[in-house]
Design an enzyme around this catalytic site. Structure first.
Site, PDB file in Angstrom:
ATOM      1  N   SER A 143       0.783  -1.422  -0.050  1.00  9.06           N
ATOM      2  CA  SER A 143      -0.037  -0.196   0.174  1.00  9.06           C
ATOM      3  C   SER A 143       0.800   1.283   0.089  1.00  9.06           C
ATOM      4  O   SER A 143       1.867   1.121   0.418  1.00  9.06           O
ATOM      5  CB  SER A 143      -0.915   0.018   1.251  1.00  9.06           C
ATOM      6  OG  SER A 143      -0.003   0.218   2.158  1.00  9.06           O
ATOM      7  N   ASP A 184      -0.670  -1.281  -4.021  1.00  8.54           N
ATOM      8  CA  ASP A 184      -2.031  -1.729  -3.872  1.00  8.54           C
ATOM      9  C   ASP A 184      -2.838  -0.365  -3.415  1.00  8.54           C
ATOM     10  O   ASP A 184      -2.269   0.630  -2.874  1.00  8.54           O
ATOM     11  CB  ASP A 184      -2.125  -2.550  -2.316  1.00  8.54           C
ATOM     12  CG  ASP A 184      -3.529  -2.848  -1.763  1.00  8.54           C
ATOM     13  OD1 ASP A 184      -4.143  -3.310  -2.734  1.00  8.54           O
ATOM     14  OD2 ASP A 184      -3.611  -3.299  -0.611  1.00  8.54           O
ATOM     15  N   GLY A 186     -10.307  -4.402   6.721  1.00  7.73           N
ATOM     16  CA  GLY A 186     -10.261  -4.788   8.042  1.00  7.73           C
ATOM     17  C   GLY A 186     -11.241  -5.956   8.561  1.00  7.73           C
ATOM     18  O   GLY A 186     -11.790  -6.631   7.556  1.00  7.73           O
ATOM     19  N   HIS A 211     -11.255  -7.621  -2.471  1.00 11.64           N
ATOM     20  CA  HIS A 211     -10.432  -6.819  -1.731  1.00 11.64           C
ATOM     21  C   HIS A 211     -11.039  -7.292   0.024  1.00 11.64           C
ATOM     22  O   HIS A 211     -12.491  -7.717  -0.291  1.00 11.64           O
ATOM     23  CB  HIS A 211     -10.540  -5.550  -1.625  1.00 11.64           C
ATOM     24  CG  HIS A 211      -9.416  -5.109  -3.054  1.00 11.64           C
ATOM     25  ND1 HIS A 211      -8.681  -4.287  -2.467  1.00 11.64           N
ATOM     26  CD2 HIS A 211      -9.474  -5.416  -4.031  1.00 11.64           C
ATOM     27  CE1 HIS A 211      -7.766  -3.979  -3.660  1.00 11.64           C
ATOM     28  NE2 HIS A 211      -8.395  -4.784  -4.719  1.00 11.64           N
ATOM     29  N   GLY A 233     -10.260  -9.414   2.028  1.00 13.20           N
ATOM     30  CA  GLY A 233     -10.173 -11.080   2.292  1.00 13.20           C
ATOM     31  C   GLY A 233     -10.247 -11.442   3.711  1.00 13.20           C
ATOM     32  O   GLY A 233     -10.434 -12.653   4.221  1.00 13.20           O
ATOM     33  N   ASN A 251      -7.337 -10.432  -1.840  1.00 11.18           N
ATOM     34  CA  ASN A 251      -6.197  -9.561  -1.022  1.00 11.18           C
ATOM     35  C   ASN A 251      -6.309 -10.010   0.409  1.00 11.18           C
ATOM     36  O   ASN A 251      -7.567  -9.758   0.912  1.00 11.18           O
ATOM     37  CB  ASN A 251      -6.412  -8.026  -1.237  1.00 11.18           C
ATOM     38  CG  ASN A 251      -6.157  -7.723  -2.586  1.00 11.18           C
ATOM     39  OD1 ASN A 251      -5.829  -8.509  -3.413  1.00 11.18           O
ATOM     40  ND2 ASN A 251      -6.227  -6.494  -2.742  1.00 11.18           N
ATOM     41  N   VAL A 252      -5.281 -10.110   1.104  1.00 11.04           N
ATOM     42  CA  VAL A 252      -5.417 -10.396   2.581  1.00 11.04           C
ATOM     43  C   VAL A 252      -4.545  -9.591   3.312  1.00 11.04           C
ATOM     44  O   VAL A 252      -3.085  -9.498   3.281  1.00 11.04           O
ATOM     45  CB  VAL A 252      -5.025 -11.989   2.757  1.00 11.04           C
ATOM     46  CG1 VAL A 252      -5.241 -12.171   4.426  1.00 11.04           C
ATOM     47  CG2 VAL A 252      -6.205 -12.914   2.343  1.00 11.04           C
ATOM     48  N   ASN A 253      -4.622  -8.806   4.252  1.00 14.36           N
ATOM     49  CA  ASN A 253      -3.535  -8.317   5.140  1.00 14.36           C
ATOM     50  C   ASN A 253      -3.831  -8.197   6.784  1.00 14.36           C
ATOM     51  O   ASN A 253      -3.243  -8.627   7.192  1.00 14.36           O
ATOM     52  CB  ASN A 253      -3.551  -6.457   4.635  1.00 14.36           C
ATOM     53  CG  ASN A 253      -2.679  -5.736   5.345  1.00 14.36           C
ATOM     54  OD1 ASN A 253      -1.625  -6.509   5.751  1.00 14.36           O
ATOM     55  ND2 ASN A 253      -2.938  -4.457   5.407  1.00 14.36           N
TER      56      ASN A 253
HETATM   57  P1  13P Z   1      -7.975  -7.147   4.602  1.00 13.05           P
HETATM   58  O1  13P Z   1      -7.050  -6.026   5.341  1.00 13.05           O
HETATM   59  O2  13P Z   1      -9.420  -6.927   4.958  1.00 13.05           O
HETATM   60  O3  13P Z   1      -7.516  -8.488   4.634  1.00 13.05           O
HETATM   61  O4  13P Z   1      -7.906  -6.474   3.053  1.00 13.05           O
HETATM   62  C1  13P Z   1      -6.600  -6.260   2.247  1.00 13.05           C
HETATM   63  C2  13P Z   1      -6.945  -5.773   1.143  1.00 13.05           C
HETATM   64  O5  13P Z   1      -7.788  -5.664   0.543  1.00 13.05           O
HETATM   65  C3  13P Z   1      -5.722  -5.021   0.383  1.00 13.05           C
HETATM   66  O6  13P Z   1      -6.195  -4.187  -0.678  1.00 13.05           O
END
Ligand code: 13P
Length: 284
Positions: free
Chosen positions: A50, A82, A181, A208, A210, A230-232
């Protein structure tokens, strides 16, 4: 192998009906955990960075770290911006060594989003770099971008199909009810939007937000045309919880390797689980 764009890996994902994970890279431990899990699962992988993470790590360090990981590996690894917010930041990372960019023009009026995305696609494709576009507004919080539920706007399928045809993007993020989130309650994905758009376009759709979506919902979304997830947040949480537990047991720990090492192992296991859920294991 060198860093690669997302184009080939996502084409294969769409035809094979599985998804490639984009795992956000926030520091060295994230990178190592993501790449180690992907290698052990023989899976292609996308490192998402990001703008906030880019500021935190610095462009040169980010590219050098990701390149080192890719050069030492036999799996396809893409380094992807991202939610890029402008044409300029997209150009900056492309020239800095990224192999893929997302331009998130979803806050612009449709025509303007198309115009900027198209311009980025022209330059990026000439350099062998892939582009993800976004349509509709994804809710939740990521870095400095916060969209409350009232302002989250689902994608209009007809507009999404038109957007793809007009921009020629390689992947398209559409707002289908997921959010950045963790969720309060269970997220409601609009499968009918995924299905309506996916069957009319050649490229995979991107989910997004995820983190925290039940496994069965993710699988269903993939079966209908999601080819990138996408997972963060889940990785951030498992890292922080692991470190908290270590300190709760022993307040005297001071060597960062003693808590960052186990945190890295914990992220690796989350990534492994997601790779298997998305079905990209064995697809490198
Ligand atoms: P989360 O943080 O909910 O897994 O989403 C990540 C994301 O979509 C990054 O673009």
């Amino acid at each position: 192998m060198p860093l690669v764009s997302m184009t080939e890996m996502l084409k294969k994902a769409k035809s094979g009906k599985y998804a490639v994970g984009q795992f956000n890279m926030n520091n060295l431990e994230f990178l190592q955990a993501i790449v180690e899990a992907s290698e052990e699962e023989n899976s292609p992988v996308i490192l998402g960075v990001s703008e906030g993470a880019l500021k935190y790590m610095g462009l040169d360090y980010t590219v050098a770290l990701a390149k080192t990981a890719a050069d030492n590996s036999n799996i396809p690894i893409a380094l992807h911006l991202d939610h890029g917010s402008t044409f300029d930041i997209s150009m900056k990372v492309i020239h800095g060594g990224f192999s893929s960019v997302m331009f998130d023009g979803s806050h612009h009026p449709y025509e303007e989003n198309v115009e900027i995305t198209k311009k980025i696609v022209e330059t990026a494709h000439a350099m062998g770099i892939s582009v993800e576009g976004e349509l509709g507004t994804i809710g939740g919080t990521e870095d400095d971008i916060s969209v409350d539920e009232e302002n989250a706007r689902l994608a209009d399928p007809k507009e999404a199909i038109r957007f793809y045809k007009e921009t020629n993007v390689d992947a398209l993020a559409i707002a289908v009810g997921s959010a950045h989130g963790m969720y309060i309650g269970e997220p409601k994905l609009h499968y009918e939007i995924i299905e309506a758009v996916s069957k009319e376009i050649d490229i995979p759709l991107v989910l997004h937000g995820g983190s925290g979506i039940p496994d069965e919902s993710v699988k269903k979304a993939i079966s209908l045309g999601i080819g990138k997830v996408n997972v963060n947040t889940e990785n951030q949480i498992v890292m922080t919880n692991t470190i908290r537990e270590i300190f709760a047991k022993n307040q005297n720990v001071y060597d960062p390797r003693k808590y960052l090492g186990p945190a890295r192992d914990a992220i690796k296991e989350v990534v492994r689980g997601k790779i298997r859920l998305f079905g990209s294991n064995g697809k490198a």
